[in-house]
Design an enzyme around this catalytic site. Structure first.
Site, PDB file in Angstrom:
ATOM      1  N   TYR A 199       0.791  -1.120  -0.072  1.00  0.00           N
ATOM      2  CA  TYR A 199      -0.201  -0.043   0.033  1.00  0.00           C
ATOM      3  C   TYR A 199       0.839   1.439  -0.108  1.00  0.00           C
ATOM      4  CZ  TYR A 199      -3.506  -3.470   1.196  1.00  0.00           C
ATOM      5  OH  TYR A 199      -4.445  -4.613   1.495  1.00  0.00           O
TER       6      TYR A 199
ATOM      7  N   HIS B  61       0.358 -11.919   0.957  1.00  0.00           N
ATOM      8  CA  HIS B  61      -0.611 -10.864   0.036  1.00  0.00           C
ATOM      9  C   HIS B  61      -0.933 -11.284  -1.349  1.00  0.00           C
ATOM     10  CE1 HIS B  61      -1.240  -6.296  -0.503  1.00  0.00           C
ATOM     11  NE2 HIS B  61      -2.199  -6.908  -0.856  1.00  0.00           N
TER      12      HIS B  61
END
Ligand code: NAD
Length: 321
Positions: free
Chosen positions: A56, A122
């Site tokens: 992110y 992820h």
């Protein structure tokens, strides 16, 4: 705040979890000072589960969250991820054991802590499943033994893959996104029962369908096909006519679903934290909900392809161009 058990971890997590991707500018440039205030307000209001990733904002969200949590680390359960990075890695992904070990150390530094409570691979649909099961998860088990991480999780958009991997290798948590909200409830079909049966903590992310279910509407990069986004806009207008914020209805709906331990909402603004906390424990207006669900019905459960072709969902459509 309401708390639920996260599988067999012994952790009691707030039903509203703090999604930190907006702190990394994933939904437009965030005001840094406001982001810090949003984190503190969330803690004050009882939010205790915080989710982030080095992906992110390409480490920005972790750095900002780490700074905001200084002095508050012991009040929160901290979750981050590894395996998904920037373009400097082949295709932006690296699920090798070596990289994951280094990645945990880097995350610990950015988050200014000595342990990560929940460490997740992820978006595993971007890897071969043999690599996830044979190399990446074993690396995390070793890190768990060494005390750097407390629990091991996997995240993906692809529900079938999550089920398959969780059926073959032990995991403490599963994070699924955009698969339990007003637009799509397929998480409930078989992943939720499997998680309950195996005592795996289930985490539901993106209850606003990554902003489709807001007045503002989806960001440019949103993968959902146009008809889904168009229905989102019509539903937001209908709610506005009824003097209801579509985000409130969407969150009341998601928080009521008790087969997940926590539902992560991306937040970088105090006003969002406050209105989202206010949705906890509220039942959606049944008439408005029925009307909204009828509008959504033609596109309900429409999902898009993500990851390697070998991990595609059989019923998914092409990603929006
Ligand atoms: P989301 O559905 O939570 O939407 C977030 C967006 O909605 C942001 O732009 C935010 O500013 C806005 N928003 C929040 N509250 C609002 C409100 N009350 N009114 C109007 N707008 C509001 O999508 P998300 O951020 O992608 O998902 C939540 C979190 O879940 C992420 O931040 C991340 O931590 C996690 N997540 C993980 C994965 C993964 O691991 N693969 C994938 C998606 C999300």
């Amino acid at each position: 705040m309401i708390y639920r058990e996260l599988g067999k971890t012994g952790l009691q997590v707030s039903v509203l979890g703090y999604g930190a991707s907006p702190l990394g500018n994933e939904f437009g440039t965030a005001d840094v000072a406001e982001g810090v205030r949003a984190v503190h307000r969330a803690i004050d209001l009882g939010v205790n589960y915080f989710d982030v990733s080095p992906y992110y904002g390409r480490t920005l969200a972790e750095t900002r969250l780490g700074e905001a949590l200084a002095g508050h680390r012991e009040s929160v359960i901290l979750a981050t991820k590894g395996g998904r990075y920037d373009k400097e890695y082949p295709d932006g992904f690296d699920f090798s054991g070596e990289r994951l070990e280094a990645s945990v150390d880097e995350s610990l530094q950015r988050l200014k802590t000595d342990r990560i409570d929940v460490y997740q691979l992820h978006d595993i649909e971007f890897a071969h499943r043999d690599r996830i099961i044979g190399e990446a998860l074993p690396a995390l088990y070793r890190l768990k033994e060494r005390g750097k991480i407390r629990f091991v999780g996997i995240t993906s958009y692809a529900l079938g893959l999550l089920e398959d991997v969780a059926g073959q290798a032990p995991v403490d948590t599963i994070l699924s996104y955009c698969r339990y909200n007003l637009m799509d409830t397929t998480l409930d079909r078989s992943l939720a029962p499997l998680a309950a049966e195996q005592g795996i903590g289930l985490i539901n992310a993106s209850p606003l369908h990554m902003r489709v279910l807001t007045r503002e509407g989806a960001p440019d990069w949103h993968p959902a096909p146009d008809p889904v986004q168009a229905v989102g806009r019509r539903v937001a207008d209908l709610c506005r006519d009824r003097r209801v914020d579509i985000a409130d209805l969407a969150l009341q709906f998601a928080f009521s679903y008790d087969r997940v331990a926590t539902t992560l909402v991306g937040m970088s603004k105090v006003r969002h934290v406050e209105s989202n906390v206010a949705a906890v424990g509220k039942t959606p207006d049944p008439d408005l909900l029925a009307e909204v669900q009828a509008m959504i019905a033609p596109v309900a459960g429409v999902c898009w392809q993500s990851g390697l072709p070998e991990n595609y969902e059989p019923d998914a459509v092409e990603v929006r161009a």
